[in-house]
Design an enzyme around this catalytic site. Sequence first.
Site, PDB file in Angstrom:
ATOM      1  N   ASP A 185       0.815  -1.214   0.000  1.00 13.56           N
ATOM      2  CA  ASP A 185       0.000   0.000   0.000  1.00 13.56           C
ATOM      3  C   ASP A 185       0.847   1.261   0.000  1.00 13.56           C
ATOM      4  O   ASP A 185       1.926   1.293   0.600  1.00 13.56           O
ATOM      5  CB  ASP A 185      -0.927   0.026   1.223  1.00 13.56           C
ATOM      6  CG  ASP A 185      -2.143   0.915   0.992  1.00 13.56           C
ATOM      7  OD1 ASP A 185      -3.147   0.427   0.451  1.00 13.56           O
ATOM      8  OD2 ASP A 185      -2.071   2.130   1.320  1.00 13.56           O
ATOM      9  N   GLY A 186       0.339   2.290  -0.651  1.00 12.99           N
ATOM     10  CA  GLY A 186       1.002   3.592  -0.627  1.00 12.99           C
ATOM     11  C   GLY A 186       1.101   4.155   0.773  1.00 12.99           C
ATOM     12  O   GLY A 186       2.073   4.838   1.105  1.00 12.99           O
ATOM     13  N   HIS A 187       0.113   3.881   1.594  1.00 10.20           N
ATOM     14  CA  HIS A 187       0.122   4.357   2.983  1.00 10.20           C
ATOM     15  C   HIS A 187       0.226   3.157   3.914  1.00 10.20           C
ATOM     16  O   HIS A 187      -0.722   2.412   4.097  1.00 10.20           O
ATOM     17  CB  HIS A 187      -1.161   5.145   3.286  1.00 10.20           C
ATOM     18  CG  HIS A 187      -1.059   5.987   4.519  1.00 10.20           C
ATOM     19  ND1 HIS A 187      -0.524   5.527   5.703  1.00 10.20           N
ATOM     20  CD2 HIS A 187      -1.412   7.274   4.752  1.00 10.20           C
ATOM     21  CE1 HIS A 187      -0.564   6.492   6.614  1.00 10.20           C
ATOM     22  NE2 HIS A 187      -1.093   7.569   6.057  1.00 10.20           N
ATOM     23  N   HIS A 264       6.557  11.346   3.703  1.00 14.56           N
ATOM     24  CA  HIS A 264       5.384  11.572   4.544  1.00 14.56           C
ATOM     25  C   HIS A 264       5.629  11.015   5.949  1.00 14.56           C
ATOM     26  O   HIS A 264       5.882   9.827   6.128  1.00 14.56           O
ATOM     27  CB  HIS A 264       4.213  10.857   3.875  1.00 14.56           C
ATOM     28  CG  HIS A 264       2.867  11.129   4.449  1.00 14.56           C
ATOM     29  ND1 HIS A 264       2.291  10.322   5.399  1.00 14.56           N
ATOM     30  CD2 HIS A 264       1.975  12.110   4.190  1.00 14.56           C
ATOM     31  CE1 HIS A 264       1.079  10.795   5.699  1.00 14.56           C
ATOM     32  NE2 HIS A 264       0.868  11.883   4.981  1.00 14.56           N
ATOM     33  N   GLU A 316       3.628  16.631   3.550  1.00 15.07           N
ATOM     34  CA  GLU A 316       3.546  16.405   5.009  1.00 15.07           C
ATOM     35  C   GLU A 316       4.777  15.628   5.454  1.00 15.07           C
ATOM     36  O   GLU A 316       4.679  14.622   6.156  1.00 15.07           O
ATOM     37  CB  GLU A 316       2.254  15.637   5.339  1.00 15.07           C
ATOM     38  CG  GLU A 316       1.028  16.279   4.701  1.00 15.07           C
ATOM     39  CD  GLU A 316      -0.273  15.516   4.931  1.00 15.07           C
ATOM     40  OE1 GLU A 316      -1.234  16.170   5.379  1.00 15.07           O
ATOM     41  OE2 GLU A 316      -0.339  14.314   4.669  1.00 15.07           O
ATOM     42  N   GLU A 332       2.603  17.233  12.138  1.00 17.66           N
ATOM     43  CA  GLU A 332       1.215  16.770  12.191  1.00 17.66           C
ATOM     44  C   GLU A 332       0.952  15.999  13.478  1.00 17.66           C
ATOM     45  O   GLU A 332       1.770  15.184  13.914  1.00 17.66           O
ATOM     46  CB  GLU A 332       0.955  15.878  10.958  1.00 17.66           C
ATOM     47  CG  GLU A 332      -0.487  15.422  10.844  1.00 17.66           C
ATOM     48  CD  GLU A 332      -0.740  14.544   9.630  1.00 17.66           C
ATOM     49  OE1 GLU A 332       0.051  14.608   8.666  1.00 17.66           O
ATOM     50  OE2 GLU A 332      -1.732  13.796   9.663  1.00 17.66           O
ATOM     51  N   CYS A 412      -8.162  12.759   9.946  1.00 16.68           N
ATOM     52  CA  CYS A 412      -7.306  11.725  10.527  1.00 16.68           C
ATOM     53  C   CYS A 412      -6.886  12.038  11.956  1.00 16.68           C
ATOM     54  O   CYS A 412      -6.791  11.145  12.784  1.00 16.68           O
ATOM     55  CB  CYS A 412      -6.087  11.471   9.650  1.00 16.68           C
ATOM     56  SG  CYS A 412      -5.019  12.876   9.437  1.00 16.68           S
ATOM     57  N   CYS A 413      -6.589  13.314  12.236  1.00 17.58           N
ATOM     58  CA  CYS A 413      -5.969  13.600  13.533  1.00 17.58           C
ATOM     59  C   CYS A 413      -6.896  13.409  14.737  1.00 17.58           C
ATOM     60  O   CYS A 413      -6.506  12.771  15.714  1.00 17.58           O
ATOM     61  CB  CYS A 413      -5.347  14.997  13.518  1.00 17.58           C
ATOM     62  SG  CYS A 413      -3.974  15.130  12.346  1.00 17.58           S
TER      63      CYS A 413
END
Lengths: 653, 653
Positions: A185-187, A264, A316, A332, A412-413
């Site tokens: 996965d990219g993330h 990231h 980010e 972040e 997300c945060c």
Amino acid sequence: MTKTDSTRAGHIQIRDPFWSEYIRLVREVMVPYQWKAINDLVEGAEPSHAIRNFKIAAGREEGEFYGMVFQDSDVAKWLEAVAYLLETKGDPELEGIADDVIDLVVQAQREDGYMNTYFMLKEPGKEWSDLAECHELYCAGHMIEAATAYYRATGKRKLLDAVCRFADYIDLVFGTEPGKLHGYDGHQEIELALVKLYHATGNEKYLELSRYFLEQRGQQPHFFEQEWEKRGRTLHFPQLSMVHDHEYSQSHLPVREQTSAEGHAVRLVYMCTAMADIAAETKDAGMLAACRKLWDNIVNKRMYITGGIGSMEQGESFTADYDLPADLAYAETCASVGLIFFARRMLQLHRNSEYADVMERALYNTVISGMSLDGTRFFYVNPLEVYPEVLGKNKNYNHVKAERQGWFSCACCPPNVARLLASLGDYMYSAEADTLYAELYIGGRVETVVAGMGVVIEQHSDYVSEGRVRFEVTPEQSAEFTLALRMPGWCDTARLTVDGKHRQLSSGDSDGYIRLTRMWQPGDTVELCFDMPVKRMKGHPLIRQTFSKVALQRGPFVYCLEEADNSARLYQLRLPEESEFILTEAEGVLHGIPMITVSGKRLKSAAAWVEGLYSSDAALASEQAELKFIPYFAWANRGVGEMSVWIEEEAKR
Amino acid sequence: MTKTDSTRAGHIQIRDPFWSEYIRLVREVMVPYQWKAINDLVEGAEPSHAIRNFKIAAGREEGEFYGMVFQDSDVAKWLEAVAYLLETKGDPELEGIADDVIDLVVQAQREDGYMNTYFMLKEPGKEWSDLAECHELYCAGHMIEAATAYYRATGKRKLLDAVCRFADYIDLVFGTEPGKLHGYDGHQEIELALVKLYHATGNEKYLELSRYFLEQRGQQPHFFEQEWEKRGRTLHFPQLSMVHDHEYSQSHLPVREQTSAEGHAVRLVYMCTAMADIAAETKDAGMLAACRKLWDNIVNKRMYITGGIGSMEQGESFTADYDLPADLAYAETCASVGLIFFARRMLQLHRNSEYADVMERALYNTVISGMSLDGTRFFYVNPLEVYPEVLGKNKNYNHVKAERQGWFSCACCPPNVARLLASLGDYMYSAEADTLYAELYIGGRVETVVAGMGVVIEQHSDYVSEGRVRFEVTPEQSAEFTLALRMPGWCDTARLTVDGKHRQLSSGDSDGYIRLTRMWQPGDTVELCFDMPVKRMKGHPLIRQTFSKVALQRGPFVYCLEEADNSARLYQLRLPEESEFILTEAEGVLHGIPMITVSGKRLKSAAAWVEGLYSSDAALASEQAELKFIPYFAWANRGVGEMSVWIEEEAKR
């Protein structure tokens, strides 16, 4: 190491003058708010559609998918936070709601195990065609985390069984074998989730799949380029460069060959968390070495004093060693949450208090700076210096807000803060063989097992305001084991009292712990008092942005100047090298943490400024100024104003 | 004011120890190189296709348009620079080439007068459908500038007549009348060009059309939004927001209502240049007031000490008052060229030496910093601080280069520098009634007319190195008039000698000029010696980025520190308040301008840095360091290294 989650210390109840309020906010404000948000019940807010996407996928409602490609993860993170809350305190109503959500999610699951409302509703047939951008395995990972947490909290297997079916399906799709997708996965996220699934089920297939995803990352030919060609060079996020900027997703090199924190920041620390898990589970020295290199690079070259990471908005991302601009910081909130995940794993692998020190730095500063003191507003970005008058005008600061925001379209945060705080008990202690390590000093009651013996530890903490903690140790019956107490990195001397006997300490063992090995009797007490002077912290001399400046820290808290206390133009202030600090009674917003007052200076033009921007007749004169510092986490709770963590120090020389 | 270009002071030959070399570079290096570039003859460079586009449009070759939508302007700017060169020195070969280009351009012109190879070849029928983005009138403006310059230099009317036909056609298309387009160009340029066309032809229609474009700008309903709707919401530059960000193109308000410099810096100063022209020609007090407000805002709140403007890369734009980051500066070379255009017009409107001071600041620092000392490489962006090790890693600096580049695909800056330097003579003097003003001190011979009398002024200048200039004034016969000599803003005292008689001066008149009114005899001499100490310049106390720092300036030159002379980590250097400056023999690269050497300090960690990024045991010790400053314009001619204009000043207090 055992096959169960070795970082879990047993049943935990937090009762702490500082943290209980945060956990109350999670339970009473954040989780209910988030429930409304994912059900589109927040008036005036952009709809989330997250629950509705599942209802449509389950056939319960008609409609179309709406939201970000990773919208499902909001439901998963909510469930995960709920699970942690249920684990510490029963709540049949909340559990009922969660059970209903689980029924919905499982109803939406495809027969083959696949779960992802974006692809099921919007792009059926295109599953697994854009791993670089579309977060499919990322969403899977969050659902797996939710499932393992819910199973641990309630013993209910419904979601766990569902995610196992999903993981089994993923295992059929991905792998090095011919005919399988050689992708990832990219993330990063599924990698750490699969280790949790392995812990929950004991099924080594999941551990192996996690290892596969890590090892495959960054191999050549590059998977993201290949799948991009295969699907006809389409892009889901054309304005970003998720496909071709391989550093962004840490796929520029095989993970073992990565020696610096690039790209990231959230992805990097999620990846490192899984790498540390794999290193621990498989005793893989090479993987441990890779973890150490990345850890060293982050904390010794690329981390803000607040425990924030990511020096730029673009991607980010991390930038370069010692490049830590205060005003342009991204830092972040989620990245610091992820850094805490990584640190906790490293603690298990390589016993050293530095990991808990970083955990503490990130938690007490960036993570809780991420939310307002009433739990309703959030920072995504946590700068160390803000001049509000240029925000909105100088577009380099487009990511910087001077006020916390209600909810984000990419939310997300807030859920990440919620799930971390709801599971804070997991970070207090770690057990290893016959030693119980106290990592974070947070008041509460823990039931755990050390050296085979059930032990209850009750901690009374005044840690954040006074540096004082007291333990009552109650083994089921008298037993020999070691209680290892972390000597915080910020503390030079501490006083220790064991069953009423004093001991002066100037340091712990070389790994940073004070070890008490003895035959413990039920009711034994240990008191620790950490000297907590105000410290003038300096940045490494290669950080040009902090050079000749100083930041104040007391205990775990980094402090900052705010316009509300010091009036505007904070850059005019100077802190003389010799000034002494006075702790002042805390005000309401500060949760009882003292302010720091110190005699400083304000530099001003000696005479009225002549017309024009530049002049050679413009000496500065200094006037006395009482400087007031508040803990960084509490900034921006009194309206919009300037803020600065770093202040120029005035040398005696 | 007359109907001819009142800023033109007569026939001018520059013979100056500093500037002659630059003009030689324009003639012998830049203009020939640019000719090769627009003819795709530079090996290894991306083709320009600019001449070829015209050949295809003229039917001489087959092919398709290639390049930016404003590619034609490269041909126009080349022609304009050639015209200025021909004006100062005949060159039959060059003139022959230019005549051929003009034949080509005129052959490519459409019957109705329209000229734009992009629309003629690539989007026929879509003329005037995207004024916001497509630079049609901008290209027209540059061709008009070229035509008027060529006519002035050679007396040849071919291109002038062609652009008159084009302007006549534009006048049929645009205007407030029903049926006409109520539009204007996204990039201002035609407005100032039409005033030049008016000067060249005496035709008031062109002046009126210029006034129309200015007055229409920013009116509601917004033209760019209307044409965008009309053409089906297409965008030529979808990654930019030229249509909807009205500040970017200064169309957010009618020009008379604009009080601060917003948006794209080049556009703003081109617009202001035309506004000042219109104010002068039409004696429009309201327009003059608007010019003054914008001027004041630029030079008193938004200009770098180097005369650079534009604090951010995003939109190549202004940001906010007193927001002047040294490292993130855009400070485009072209913007400072445009600021000089604006300043020269203001000089005619409102007699005050401040305009020439800004002209000088921009010229001697940002403009010539824009080119390498050998005339082959160029800066688009002119930062005031560079740390090369973060470039390419911290993407906030993506626009910053530590080395000048060969040629740009968007090649605006090099031709702009070429045409400014080739016409530098126009900026030396200005005549008004019976006064001749000396604005920039540049050696050379000028034939002009003052109070109806032909006068030759020969200037011998040692201005840049010694602050010394000498004039020989030779009227055709003895005559009374005033010679007004600008007292530079940086000079506190000067010595004046008129025909051998000394006069001590501490200032000029309140408008900044030293006026000598007398009966001038052929051969009279005036000598001026401006005291030129090194000045410690400070920024306005509201500029947080320069607060408590100092920049050195001597005469017109701002200085900087380079790594080549001071080794790396320039941020560690401090300049004590009491240190004295020593001028050192210039090295080759500095064109005879002295270096400044001064005893300063370098702060270093007092002890070896303990592990980690932050420490409370980290005092700084200072050691003696000899600081060497070179003129800013000469930086980055000795390889890649750090550079800083500003240095922290260490107070005695």
